[in-house]
Write a protein that holds these residues in place. Structure first.
Motif, PDB file in Angstrom:
ATOM      1  N   ASN A 176       0.839  -1.190   0.000  1.00 54.43           N
ATOM      2  CA  ASN A 176       0.000   0.000   0.000  1.00 54.43           C
ATOM      3  C   ASN A 176       0.879   1.246   0.000  1.00 54.43           C
ATOM      4  O   ASN A 176       2.095   1.155   0.197  1.00 54.43           O
ATOM      5  N   PHE A 179       2.051   1.256   4.246  1.00 55.45           N
ATOM      6  CA  PHE A 179       1.932  -0.162   4.554  1.00 55.45           C
ATOM      7  C   PHE A 179       2.467  -0.435   5.959  1.00 55.45           C
ATOM      8  O   PHE A 179       3.615  -0.103   6.258  1.00 55.45           O
ATOM      9  N   GLU A 212       4.032  -0.620  -2.773  1.00 54.02           N
ATOM     10  CA  GLU A 212       2.828  -1.212  -3.354  1.00 54.02           C
ATOM     11  C   GLU A 212       3.176  -1.753  -4.741  1.00 54.02           C
ATOM     12  O   GLU A 212       3.817  -1.067  -5.538  1.00 54.02           O
TER      13      GLU A 212
END
Length: 351
Positions: A176, A179, A212
């Motif tokens: 992400n 993250f 990501e």
């Protein structure tokens, strides 16, 4: 503006560039030593000496460009704790009324790709077509690697492909923009330089930024996995059609067997500095394949940023293409820091 010092950076190709069969770099050196003459104007009359940061070479006004070695202005980033083979021409101009001698960059041990990115959480790629799920991704990768293992005639490669197929990462996350650091596996390796380690880290961060994965086509998953396994065994990436001559691996390029695409699929070898991180990484991941075949993917923005030595707390904004462009077009920040340190020492030594 007549600065006391300036720094100029360009790609290595500038050394061989010619216009009307005349080497451009010769004119650059001459113009930089005497900018008022270059601009055909009446100014303060300041002249500059052009210095190298990796040798004692100096070019002064009136010198013959053919008397110096242009290659001595090339900085090889991997020699200065940058985990990347990035070669750039960097000139330092010092105004002639400034006393003293410019120092040079220290030569340090190479930092490897593994040392740079292994502590980042393991991720799977996304799937660019069809339903994107960890289960479907694992099945596609496993099936492709097992199929390739049956086809290849190299026994060691076949065995490693089979083993990798059953060792695919389990958590199945794709990362992400922010993250979480806790709860996800990595294979942490410590840097061989405490300074580099301190350069990256920020204990306030509870997340990994810009870590990501992008989406890959099903067919590319097999290619990435095969290339990474090949690199693990042979300590190099497979070369074009001669080593990709397996059913299911060949890309549908008309000129695939011309030899022009020998490095089309390039694995970043874990035991060496990476190849040059360029903005082209935004287009596809073929040149920037992760060395860990179990993750079967290209590098994330954060992994590329680490190879460029951006600190972990530097957040890249915009879409992923824009983020990769920011990473690839940069001068490695830790190299810039070292250059700034050399200039700072120069000023501090002036009485």
């Amino acid at each position: 503006y007549s600065p006391s010092i300036f720094v100029m950076e360009n790609v290595k190709g500038i050394l061989s560039s010619k216009v009307n069969d005349k080497r451009v770099f010769d004119d650059i050196l001459i113009d930089l030593t005497d900018p008022d003459s270059a601009l055909n104007r009446v100014g303060k009359g300041f002249k500059y000496r052009i210095c190298s940061l990796v040798s004692e070479q100096v070019f002064r006004a009136g010198d013959d460009p053919k008397s110096i070695d242009p290659n001595k202005f090339i900085i090889r980033a991997e020699n200065h704790s940058i985990p990347q083979a990035r070669h750039r021409v960097i000139l330092v101009g010092i105004r002639e009324d400034m006393p003293g001698t410019l120092g040079t960059l220290l030569i340090n041990d190479h930092v490897t790709v593994e040392e740079a990115i292994s502590e980042l959480p393991q991720l799977r790629s996304k799937l660019s077509k069809g339903k994107d799920s960890a289960e479907r991704w694992k099945k596609i990768v496993k099936d492709q690697l097992c199929s390739l293992a049956k086809i290849t005639t190299d026994k060691s490669l076949s065995n490693e492909l089979t083993n990798t197929a059953y060792e695919i990462i389990e958590n199945g996350t794709t990362g992400n923009l922010r993250f979480p650091k806790k709860g996800y596996s990595s294979e942490c390796r410590s840097y061989n330089s405490n300074l580099i380690r301190e350069w990256f880290s920020d204990n306030r961060l509870q997340v990994w930024l810009n870590h990501e994965t992008r989406g890959h086509m099903d067919s590319d998953l097999g290619r990435y996995g095969y290339a990474a396994v090949f690199a693990k065994i042979n300590n190099r990436s497979p070369k074009g059609h001669k080593e990709f001559d397996i059913q299911g691996l060949k890309p549908e390029h008309k000129n695939w067997e011309s030899g022009k695409f020998s490095d089309r699929f390039r694995v970043q070898l874990k035991e060496y500095p990476s190849t040059t991180i360029t903005s082209h990484i935004s287009k596809d991941g073929h040149y920037f394949i992760h060395y860990d075949a179990r993750q079967c993917r290209s590098l994330t923005v954060r992994e590329a940023a680490r190879l460029q030595t951006f600190p972990d707390n530097y957040f890249f904004q915009g879409n992923r293409t824009q983020q990769f462009h920011q990473v690839g077009n940069a001068v490695p920040p830790y190299l810039a820091y070292q250059i700034a340190k050399v200039l700072s020492d120069f000023f501090n030594n002036i009485k």
